[in-house]
Structures are given as structure tokens and as C-alpha cells.
Scaffold this active site. Sequence first.
Site, PDB file in Angstrom:
ATOM      1  N   HIS A  32      -7.415  -6.060   0.538  1.00 29.38           N
ATOM      2  CA  HIS A  32      -6.229  -5.248   0.829  1.00 29.38           C
ATOM      3  C   HIS A  32      -5.514  -5.696   2.109  1.00 29.38           C
ATOM      4  O   HIS A  32      -4.513  -5.097   2.496  1.00 29.38           O
ATOM      5  CB  HIS A  32      -6.665  -3.780   0.978  1.00 29.38           C
ATOM      6  CG  HIS A  32      -5.552  -2.781   0.851  1.00 29.38           C
ATOM      7  ND1 HIS A  32      -4.879  -2.569  -0.331  1.00 29.38           N
ATOM      8  CD2 HIS A  32      -4.980  -1.929   1.754  1.00 29.38           C
ATOM      9  CE1 HIS A  32      -3.958  -1.626  -0.154  1.00 29.38           C
ATOM     10  NE2 HIS A  32      -3.992  -1.233   1.099  1.00 29.38           N
TER      11      HIS A  32
ATOM     12  N   ASP B 137      -9.833  -5.674  -3.860  1.00 28.20           N
ATOM     13  CA  ASP B 137      -9.275  -4.698  -2.916  1.00 28.20           C
ATOM     14  C   ASP B 137     -10.290  -3.580  -2.672  1.00 28.20           C
ATOM     15  O   ASP B 137     -10.739  -2.926  -3.613  1.00 28.20           O
ATOM     16  CB  ASP B 137      -7.989  -4.124  -3.522  1.00 28.20           C
ATOM     17  CG  ASP B 137      -7.175  -3.330  -2.523  1.00 28.20           C
ATOM     18  OD1 ASP B 137      -7.752  -2.514  -1.788  1.00 28.20           O
ATOM     19  OD2 ASP B 137      -5.949  -3.534  -2.486  1.00 28.20           O
TER      20      ASP B 137
ATOM     21  N   SER C  82       0.843  -1.196   0.000  1.00 29.03           N
ATOM     22  CA  SER C  82       0.000   0.000   0.000  1.00 29.03           C
ATOM     23  C   SER C  82       0.884   1.253   0.000  1.00 29.03           C
ATOM     24  O   SER C  82       1.687   1.425  -0.909  1.00 29.03           O
ATOM     25  CB  SER C  82      -0.959  -0.055   1.190  1.00 29.03           C
ATOM     26  OG  SER C  82      -2.013   0.873   1.028  1.00 29.03           O
TER      27      SER C  82
END
Lengths: 278, 278
Positions: free
Chosen positions: B253, B221, B145
Site C-alpha cells: 500500500h 496490500d 487510498s
Amino acid sequence: MKTVSENRSFGGVQGVYTHMSEVCDCEMTFAVYMPRQAWNEPVPCLWYLSGLTCTHENAMVKAGLQAHASEFGIAIVFPDTSPRGQGVADDEAYDLGQGAGFYVNATEAPWKSNFQMETYVASELRDLVTEKFEVSVHHGITGHSMGGHGALTLAMKYPGHYQSLSAFSPIANPTGSDWGRKQLGAYLGSDESLWTAHDASLVLRDKGWSGDVLIDQGADDQFYDLLRPESLVAALVETRTAHEYRLQKGYDHSYYFVSTFARDHVAWHAERLNVNRP
Amino acid sequence: MKTVSENRSFGGVQGVYTHMSEVCDCEMTFAVYMPRQAWNEPVPCLWYLSGLTCTHENAMVKAGLQAHASEFGIAIVFPDTSPRGQGVADDEAYDLGQGAGFYVNATEAPWKSNFQMETYVASELRDLVTEKFEVSVHHGITGHSMGGHGALTLAMKYPGHYQSLSAFSPIANPTGSDWGRKQLGAYLGSDESLWTAHDASLVLRDKGWSGDVLIDQGADDQFYDLLRPESLVAALVETRTAHEYRLQKGYDHSYYFVSTFARDHVAWHAERLNVNRP
């Protein structure tokens, strides 16, 4: 049963669920990992019982078991370690009350209204999991610390329930330890003869275990003296119970220890639960 | 450098350490996993940069990287995601300030006094790790991320520093996303031309990457639109940068996604960091 969350993990699904427990008389949370093999047919089911202060979440997040469950095609159930919530008795100490159910059925107030973790794990949650998830009749049980105590004692008390058994640094002789005497006294009362049915070292001599058992113990475990592994080893040797006991050099009591040997345990159970690997 | 904790894990040691950072002007915490192979000779070093809200601890506990680092004989460094503590600027939002350093050197008040995460990761902590741990000159970098953004941009900005590169669901085009415009504006000011040096999709077109890159992205996600993976894919294709991009069906995610593909990433780096497996 309500779904709290489901996340794809190693090709399967890691789920968290809640349900109203009759025996614990409160809402209980548990987690189940279902490997992708279960899309085709029911898979064997390994029960992982956690230690003091844990919820269903600790092992689910830290032990790395999903990778191995996926490899071997085994479901894993992570029960909570006690009833919880408002109206459920508790204690200020970390090792009594919520988070510290010890996998027994309490007979003493204020615990007896909710703390029925033996029946909860061995019967009620077992029935629910069997009904709601694609698991086969082949069940194994393992656990860490207080959960290792739970795994050993439940396997021996319910001999038809579990076909395979292992433990990580179990509380091995609670009737002789501050991790045990306090809790068994609180939950079961002062008659120590009632405690012996919940002490793996004593139950092994009394009831025995027809299978074999794998036990890992850290040699540098900071709680070694409270766990009393030497009592269990003596009982295993004296009863000639088939076993593999591994005192692991340099390891402590943490999930760094559990995760390191987690694959060995899943493989141990898989071999005994009729998993036919491709 | 002070040792906070060291636990045996998969034959090696998972350590947590603190030190006074000059560039961040505060005490910083970081974690290092050293595999047992380092007892014999220096091992390659993989940097794992974490995402928004994380500390050094999240990936250390949840990603399962130690098993793979042990298998391949690679050290892993887990830096924090920002400076922290009293006297360090912060914001109420989860995505700005402490826990959200974005791996840039802030030039704007109140951030510039401490938020120098680019230099901290790429130089100061790198020098400290190289001095204090048995790591070789072979370094790779990855992250999740915001940390995937950090890995991609630092690798391209410091081409001699990292010989291998990968990312898990990176923030791929922060100049075009609410995960980026807010933070780059706060840390670097309103001149957007200064932001482009911190946007992987733009830096790739500007500076390029001489190696290849592995990127995993969850198809389910929940932050897909904020990450803007399509921008990075377009840049990779247009620049003909060697890459492997995998859009993983059913994954979100979370660290359930990261841990599932963690071994592939460690293997990717090992192959490029001169690891000679037995």
C-alpha cells in the site's frame, strides 16, 4: 544483518537493513534497492552518499532513484551518514556528530570510538553488500552535498573500488569552508595538513582521478558559498581531468534538484559500469 | 494566497501555498506543480488526493509525479486531506478528524464547522487554482487510498468537473468497511442512506461514469480487506463501465507502489486531457 523492511518498487525491492558495525562499534542502518534484473545475474552497484542531517532514508524516499535503477538494472546502496544511538558521541549543532560524519575516520575524542565512516563505507559495508546481495564487481559512487564530498574523496582515495563517479552539489573544498573546517578540526584535530586528504579540490591535484566525473550544481543553491564549487572546477581544469560540470539555472540545494537530474547520473554510471541495456 | 516555498523541479516549479478557506473556515495549505510548458500556455490540471494521515506534502515528496508532469506538460494539485489547526476539531485516532477528512461535507458536530472537504476540493480550491495558475479547462483527478475514494466519488458527483479519472488502491466500498463506516457515521450521522453518495461502488451504480477509469491495486496490500476492491470491480463489470483494473503482484500500500505506477497514471490523464505531445 537484519531486515527492517522490504517493499516492491519498480519491479525490484527497496529494502532497509541493520547490522552491527565493527568499525563504528554500533548498530548501523542502510538501504539497498535491488532491481529485478538481479534475479538473473549480479548487477552493478551504485553507492549514494547523503548530506548533512540525512539518514539512509532521505534519498531513498525523495530522490526517485528506484525508477532509474530499475530502467538500467543497477543496485543502489544508501548508507547512513554517521554512527548513531545512545553511547555514540553527538553535538547540538546540525553539522557535527550524528548525521554529519563527513566520511572520514575520526582520530580525536570523543569521535574516534564510533566515527569511522570512511572505512565503514569503503570497506565494511562494501564487503557486507557484496556478500549479501547479488551485486557484481562493478561499483560506482555518487552523493549530494556532504555526500558529494564523500563520493569524490573516497573514489580518489580508493581507486580500485569505484569505476564511475558523479556528485550533486558537493562540498567541494571543505578546508576552505565553514562546511568542513569545523568538522575536520573536530574529527581529525588541529593539524590542517591532515585535512587535505579529505578535500576533493586538493585530492584531485594530489592523487587525480583516472576516469571522468559528472557534477551537477544548482545556480541558485542557497549554500553555494559554503560548497565552493569554483575550487573544484579550477582543479578539474588545471589537472585536465575529464569531466562534465553543469551549473543548473534556477535550481537550489534541495531534493527537487537532485531528483530532477537523478536519471542523468544513473545513466552516467550505467554507461561506465558495463551495463548492457536490452 | 501566500507562497510558502517554490523550488525548481524538472524544469518547472513545485510550490506550496496557503490561503484562508471560506468553506473550511481556517487556513489551508496546498501544493501545485507547474511544468515549464505553462510558461507558454495554460496546461491541463491533474488533482491528486492523498490518503489517511497525509498532508499536501507526502505525495509531493514521495510519488515522483513531477518528472511525469514535466514530461507530459500537466499541472498537478496536491490538496491537504482535512482542515487543520487550533480550533479545528480532531480525534485521537489516526483515521478520524485532522488528516482524515474523507472528502465529504460534514453535517454533524463538532466536524461541520470546518470539515467541508468535498466543496473545498471540488469548488473552492478549484476556483482558486484556476484563477491563480496557468491551468486550462481540462481537469483530471486521481488519488491514493482515502484519496482514491475521493477521486472516484468526486468525479462521479461532479461530472462536468473532471474529464479523466484514475485511482491507486482506493477505499472502494467505505459503507462496508471499518475504513468508512466510522468516518461517515461521525461526519454525516447515523442515517446510512446518506452515506451511499460517498461510496464509489454504490455511486457508480447510481450515477455512473461516462469516461473510462484506470485503477491500480497492490496484490500484497496490507489493507486489502479494508479497501474492498472486489466491490468496485463488481460494480465496474456490472455497469459495463470502461475501465482498466490492474492487480499488481508483490506490491503493497506504500508510496513505493504509487511511485512505481505514477507515470502510467499521468500518461492516462494526459491522453484524455487533450495534451498534444511533441
